[in-house]
Design a protein around this motif. Structure first.
Motif, short mmCIF file in Angstrom:
data_model
loop_
_atom_site.label_atom_id
_atom_site.label_comp_id
_atom_site.label_asym_id
_atom_site.label_seq_id
_atom_site.Cartn_x
_atom_site.Cartn_y
_atom_site.Cartn_z
N GLY A 99 0.82 -1.20 0.00
CA GLY A 99 0.00 0.00 0.00
C GLY A 99 0.85 1.25 0.00
N GLU A 100 0.24 2.37 -0.40
CA GLU A 100 0.94 3.64 -0.45
C GLU A 100 -0.07 4.77 -0.35
N LEU A 101 0.30 5.83 0.34
CA LEU A 101 -0.51 7.04 0.41
C LEU A 101 0.37 8.23 0.07
N ARG A 102 -0.10 9.07 -0.84
CA ARG A 102 0.60 10.31 -1.19
C ARG A 102 -0.36 11.48 -1.01
N MET A 103 0.16 12.58 -0.49
CA MET A 103 -0.62 13.80 -0.40
C MET A 103 -0.38 14.62 -1.66
N LEU A 104 -1.42 14.77 -2.47
CA LEU A 104 -1.30 15.44 -3.76
C LEU A 104 -2.26 16.61 -3.83
N GLY A 105 -1.77 17.76 -4.24
CA GLY A 105 -2.68 18.85 -4.54
C GLY A 105 -3.32 18.64 -5.90
N ARG A 106 -2.50 18.19 -6.84
CA ARG A 106 -2.94 17.91 -8.20
C ARG A 106 -2.22 16.65 -8.69
N GLY A 107 -2.59 16.20 -9.87
CA GLY A 107 -1.85 15.11 -10.48
C GLY A 107 -2.30 13.72 -10.11
N HIS A 108 -3.55 13.56 -9.65
CA HIS A 108 -4.05 12.23 -9.32
C HIS A 108 -4.00 11.29 -10.53
N ALA A 109 -4.38 11.80 -11.69
CA ALA A 109 -4.43 10.96 -12.88
C ALA A 109 -3.04 10.44 -13.25
N GLU A 110 -2.01 11.28 -13.07
CA GLU A 110 -0.66 10.86 -13.40
C GLU A 110 -0.08 9.91 -12.35
N ALA A 111 -0.48 10.07 -11.09
CA ALA A 111 0.13 9.29 -10.00
C ALA A 111 -0.54 7.95 -9.78
N LEU A 112 -1.85 7.85 -10.00
CA LEU A 112 -2.59 6.68 -9.54
C LEU A 112 -2.14 5.38 -10.20
N ILE A 113 -2.07 5.32 -11.51
CA ILE A 113 -1.73 4.06 -12.19
C ILE A 113 -0.32 3.59 -11.82
N PRO A 114 0.71 4.46 -11.79
CA PRO A 114 2.01 3.99 -11.32
C PRO A 114 1.98 3.47 -9.88
N MET A 115 1.17 4.07 -9.02
CA MET A 115 1.05 3.59 -7.65
C MET A 115 0.47 2.17 -7.62
N ILE A 116 -0.55 1.93 -8.44
CA ILE A 116 -1.13 0.59 -8.51
C ILE A 116 -0.12 -0.39 -9.09
N ALA A 117 0.60 0.03 -10.13
CA ALA A 117 1.57 -0.85 -10.79
C ALA A 117 2.72 -1.23 -9.87
N SER A 118 3.01 -0.42 -8.85
CA SER A 118 4.10 -0.71 -7.92
C SER A 118 3.72 -1.75 -6.87
N LEU A 119 2.44 -2.11 -6.80
CA LEU A 119 1.99 -3.12 -5.83
C LEU A 119 2.40 -4.51 -6.31
N PRO A 120 2.40 -5.50 -5.42
CA PRO A 120 2.71 -6.88 -5.85
C PRO A 120 1.84 -7.31 -7.03
N GLU A 121 2.47 -7.95 -8.00
CA GLU A 121 1.79 -8.41 -9.22
C GLU A 121 1.02 -7.28 -9.89
N ARG A 122 1.61 -6.08 -9.79
CA ARG A 122 1.05 -4.87 -10.42
C ARG A 122 -0.40 -4.61 -10.01
N GLY A 123 -0.72 -5.02 -8.77
CA GLY A 123 -2.03 -4.71 -8.20
C GLY A 123 -3.15 -5.63 -8.60
N TRP A 124 -2.86 -6.68 -9.39
CA TRP A 124 -3.94 -7.55 -9.87
C TRP A 124 -4.75 -8.11 -8.71
N ALA A 125 -6.08 -8.11 -8.87
CA ALA A 125 -6.96 -8.58 -7.80
C ALA A 125 -8.29 -9.07 -8.37
N GLN A 126 -8.90 -10.01 -7.65
CA GLN A 126 -10.24 -10.48 -8.05
C GLN A 126 -11.33 -9.48 -7.72
N ARG A 127 -11.05 -8.60 -6.74
CA ARG A 127 -12.03 -7.61 -6.30
C ARG A 127 -11.37 -6.24 -6.23
#
Length: 221
Positions: free
Chosen positions: A36-64
């Motif tokens: 897991g990861e938490l970042r405090m962002l004023g802007r840039g959610h769209a740019e940050a979110l997918i790389p944050m998910i991709a940095s999780l184990p197995e690139r964040g893959w989940a059944q739910r």
């Protein structure tokens, strides 16, 4: 948290919360947090979110996938929900949502035990999002977007959490303020009833755009 916390079914669950300045992701294996990861962002959610998910184990893959539906930033709510929907479609995953204010109330109950909690968060156009929860974690006051003075008058709980908690308690002259942001790593604290099958944005206030007086919203025949 009072009552029974959420219990994930066996397998992987991805949580996404970027409805506010706090952008967070979390991956659970059964009921255990494995990344897991938490970042405090004023802007840039769209740019940050997918790389944050991709940095999780197995690139964040989940059944739910569970995602915050707001209220919060219009952009942040849409970014999180769009990402969750796209991943659910690509992976064939189950998709559910939750309220960011309900999550903060659950986090507050984990910290302070079975006590009523008020939530106060920055809204749009100078307003605050507020909501009340009883000692069992159930809603006691509905979600509202109010001017600060009205929000202060409406919030009666001693404990107030959120990014406007300190301002609200100071204006009221009593209570305990806890500066708090929603965190996807804490979604296990939600009660089972908090998960919503209908993943529509909870904007918390009416849209700013208005049709001119006398204009019909119905399409032409």
């Amino acid at each position: 948290m009072t009552g029974r916390p959420l219990q994930f079914a066996s397998g992987r669950t991805l949580a996404i919360d970027c409805a506010t300045k706090a952008c967070s992701v979390a991956l659970f294996e059964n009921d255990s947090l494995i990344g897991g990861e938490l970042r405090m962002l004023g802007r840039g959610h769209a740019e940050a979110l997918i790389p944050m998910i991709a940095s999780l184990p197995e690139r964040g893959w989940a059944q739910r996938i569970v995602v915050s539906l707001g209220p919060g930033s219009f952009t942040g709510v849409r970014v999180g929900l769009a990402a969750a929907r796209a991943l659910a479609l690509a992976w064939g995953s189950e998709l559910t949502g939750y309220s960011s204010l309900t999550l903060m109330a659950a986090m507050a109950h984990e910290m302070h035990g079975a006590r009523p909690v008020g939530v106060a968060m920055t809204g749009g156009h100078g307003e605050w999002f507020i909501q009340g929860f009883d000692a069992q974690g159930s809603q006691s006051r509905p979600l509202a977007s109010l001017r600060p003075e009205a929000a202060v008058a409406a919030t009666t709980e001693e404990i107030v959490v959120g990014d406007q908690a300190e301002a609200l308690v100071a204006a009221r002259g009593s209570g305990q303020a806890v500066a708090l942001w929603p965190d996807a790593c804490a979604v296990r604290l939600l009660p089972p009833s908090a998960l919503l099958a209908e993943t529509r944005p909870l904007y918390g206030r009416a849209p700013d755009a208005r049709l001119p007086v006398g204009t019909s919203s119905a399409p032409p025949a």
